[in-house]
Enzyme design. Sequence first.
Site, mmCIF file in Angstrom:
data_model
loop_
_atom_site.group_PDB
_atom_site.id
_atom_site.type_symbol
_atom_site.label_atom_id
_atom_site.label_comp_id
_atom_site.label_asym_id
_atom_site.label_seq_id
_atom_site.Cartn_x
_atom_site.Cartn_y
_atom_site.Cartn_z
ATOM 1 N N ASN A 76 0.838 -1.188 0.000
ATOM 2 C CA ASN A 76 0.000 0.000 0.000
ATOM 3 C C ASN A 76 0.879 1.245 0.000
ATOM 4 O OD1 ASN A 76 -2.606 -1.149 -0.006
ATOM 5 N ND2 ASN A 76 -2.389 -1.681 2.147
ATOM 6 N N CYS A 84 -4.801 -7.455 -3.657
ATOM 7 C CA CYS A 84 -5.344 -7.210 -2.317
ATOM 8 C C CYS A 84 -6.306 -8.339 -1.985
ATOM 9 C CB CYS A 84 -6.060 -5.850 -2.296
ATOM 10 S SG CYS A 84 -6.630 -5.311 -0.662
ATOM 11 N N HIS A 85 -6.700 -8.457 -0.709
ATOM 12 C CA HIS A 85 -7.597 -9.545 -0.305
ATOM 13 C C HIS A 85 -8.925 -9.036 0.254
ATOM 14 C CE1 HIS A 85 -4.487 -9.043 3.014
ATOM 15 N NE2 HIS A 85 -5.546 -8.375 3.431
ATOM 16 N N HIS A 119 -9.791 -0.811 -2.006
ATOM 17 C CA HIS A 119 -10.375 -0.431 -0.730
ATOM 18 C C HIS A 119 -11.672 0.354 -0.873
ATOM 19 C CE1 HIS A 119 -6.218 -0.911 1.432
ATOM 20 N NE2 HIS A 119 -6.756 -2.062 1.056
ATOM 21 N N TYR A 131 -12.436 6.932 4.057
ATOM 22 C CA TYR A 131 -12.585 7.406 2.686
ATOM 23 C C TYR A 131 -13.853 8.227 2.489
ATOM 24 C CZ TYR A 131 -9.553 3.315 2.430
ATOM 25 O OH TYR A 131 -8.574 2.405 2.668
#
Length: 441
Positions: free
Chosen positions: A102, A123-124, A154, A211
């Site tokens: 990241n 990513c997971h 994300h 975010y």
Amino acid sequence: KAILDRTVEANRLPTRVTATTDRRKALEGARYVISCVRVGGLEAYADDIRIPLKYGIDQCVGDTICAGGILYGQRNIPVILDFCKDIREVAETNVKFLNYANPMAMNTWAAIEYGKVDTVGLCHGVQHGAEQIAEVLGAKSTQELDYVCSGINHQTWFIDLRLNGRPIGKDELVAAFEAHPVYSRQEKLRIDVLKRFGVYSTESNGHLSEYLPWYRKRPDEITRWIDMSDWIHGETGGYLRYSTETRNWFETEYPQFLEAASKPIDREKRSNEHASHILEALETNRVYRGHFNVKNNGVITNLPHDAIIESPGFVDRFGINMAAGITLPEACAATCIASINVQRMSVHAAISGDIDLLKLAVLHDPLVGAVSTPEEVWQMVDEMVVAQAAWLPQYAHAIPAARERLSTSKVKTREWAGAARRSVRSIEELRAEKAALKQAG
């Protein structure tokens, strides 16, 4: 390396593990390169959380956007570009660069656009979100789910969801989450976003709160929407605490990790991390479907072409092939675009060393803009680049002026631990917790 050697020996794998601190030697002839780098380590990460708190910015993770994520990108991108230079010069011609580090979108953006290396970000979050949905809907496993997630890293959204072929709508999913005895408490913010946007986010309750400028801008709102049962649900600086405790645990209990590595691997419990599946597909032509971070180029119709998106794709010996023509719900697209604009400015600032552009990137961050004034943002960025100067070579020319401005600034700050901060636990406390969990379970 000792842990990997134990794993190879215990499972009689036809594998040879080598280790070197000479990066070019490690990359010579490489067909695949995997990056998991955190430039500045936990020392710089602590500043990513601590300094913004002085200006009222409370982050749970701080590694994607927001003040912490943007500065993290400034540290990582020059190093990522150094990787790319060596990859171009000494690796195989068709090398694949798999980035796990990241801030995912910024690192991948820089590697593709400026590093000129074939890069995919991994990513997971999608897999973990699918596991939650399967559980609340009463599925035996995620194998019963068919889903399409799309957006940016994300901020990816389950825009199509089916259980054994049956479409699952918003109302059914909301009811399932609200009826769950654990997730109804831990994922309050995600459930609220689901109600308002109509689709579920892949990202954790705490990370998602960073975010969106509506949930984390006032201390009383933060405590209303988070849950303190685990760091990932919104704790102030939660991932920094978790990372610090994990580092301390590894260093102290290293013999336990060696012992665990000596046990045979259960091949039926293969990880759902993408990397090994991608390598298998490219090498054997066994098709793999996953969600990958790549340059948009029209794959998602209502996001910018230059953005790094996370969306479904298929891998075989011909490479990674994305499913094109996806259109996000308008609210999801609007949220993603706000972050993309910040990411773009952040990447350009990291490449150019333009501190004014860096300040504009931080100013346009949704959460920062909801909390801080322009004067506060300008001083905060000065403070962060001065504190992290050792890892920001592209800003070396700007550091003396930033120090001078800080010495005469009249912008007020405060020493604030955040709305929901916890102290790093000792090894003894961690041992007691693990023992209690083992006894209970």
